[in-house]
Write an enzyme that holds these catalytic residues in place. Sequence first.
Site, PDB file in Angstrom:
ATOM      1  CG  ASP A  86      -2.086  -0.891   1.149  1.00  0.00           C
ATOM      2  OD1 ASP A  86      -2.060  -1.810   0.314  1.00  0.00           O
ATOM      3  OD2 ASP A  86      -3.046  -0.690   1.920  1.00  0.00           O
ATOM      4  CG  HIS A 137      -4.575   2.910  -0.633  1.00  0.00           C
ATOM      5  ND1 HIS A 137      -5.535   2.333   0.152  1.00  0.00           N
ATOM      6  CD2 HIS A 137      -3.532   3.161   0.207  1.00  0.00           C
ATOM      7  CE1 HIS A 137      -5.095   2.240   1.401  1.00  0.00           C
ATOM      8  NE2 HIS A 137      -3.899   2.750   1.465  1.00  0.00           N
ATOM      9  CG  HIS A 141      -3.208   7.116   2.767  1.00  0.00           C
ATOM     10  ND1 HIS A 141      -3.400   7.065   4.132  1.00  0.00           N
ATOM     11  CD2 HIS A 141      -2.945   5.849   2.390  1.00  0.00           C
ATOM     12  CE1 HIS A 141      -3.246   5.815   4.535  1.00  0.00           C
ATOM     13  NE2 HIS A 141      -2.974   5.062   3.513  1.00  0.00           N
ATOM     14  CG  HIS A 233       2.094   0.100   4.483  1.00  0.00           C
ATOM     15  ND1 HIS A 233       1.741  -0.797   5.466  1.00  0.00           N
ATOM     16  CD2 HIS A 233       0.999   0.870   4.257  1.00  0.00           C
ATOM     17  CE1 HIS A 233       0.487  -0.569   5.832  1.00  0.00           C
ATOM     18  NE2 HIS A 233       0.009   0.427   5.114  1.00  0.00           N
TER      19      HIS A 233
HETATM   20 ZN    ZN Z   1      -2.681   3.051   3.167  1.00  0.00          ZN
END
Ligand code: ZN
Length: 263
Positions: A86, A137, A141, A233
């Site tokens: 991510d 995503h 964010h 991540h």
């Molecule tokens: Zn995230």
Amino acid sequence: MRPRTVLVFALGLMLLVTGCGGPGKTPQKVAAPPSASAAPKPTPSPKPKPTHTTPPAKPKLRPLPKQLPAGLHRRSGSPGVALTFDDGPDPRYTPQILAQLRAAHVTATFCVVGRQAKRHPELVAQIVREGHQLCNHSWRHDVDLGRRPLAAIRADLERTNRAIHAAAPNAPITWFRQPGGRWTAEELTVARQLGLRPLHWSVDPQDWDHPPAKKIIKRVESASHHGSVVLMHDAGGDRTQTMAACRHLIPDLKRRYGIVRLR
Ligand SMILES: [Zn+2]
């Protein structure tokens, strides 16, 4: 009255009159106070900023549901484990994780942030070229996105999709993942309307909190099973420990469960 008396009276009267109102005797005008132009100009003091202005009204955020809404994908869809990365793409870490995945002959899903995709389109293109899946995503964010008006959610997801497609035209964007996992039912509806499937996870080693690689490995390995979706991540901060953990995790998860594409 005798003529002489009259004359004296008349002269006296004249003196009296001229003495108080003849030419040259006009009373001077009262001196005006020093004119404003002559006096030094006082520096105007800055007006104090008003302290009671009303801030622009923020649209109210929808409350978060007590439980995650139904319909989130938390399983890989097959016995293997699916890896998800991510918050990227990030020029420091995305190429590293791509190299690791390439070396292991496996693919993952990248949940990209719209403005990161706009900054690093070459990395989005590389993700697609190397056979990985894409997940929207959100644009920046936004952990509160699911709580915003439906039109705002839709605009955010569409903007992010456009940035991804500017980098990788026609690449399928299969998934959407709400930042922070703060989903709302309304957001799921919008995502579905845009053809995005809501992707959650089942294994979260909290690598965003910078635990040492050993801890990330331990957390992933103790929580993983067949069909797990692992959240990690490749951006959003120092991901050195995640990169180090993946050098062990990718071959190990592949050996134990297989690493699969999300279905
Ligand atoms: Zn995230």
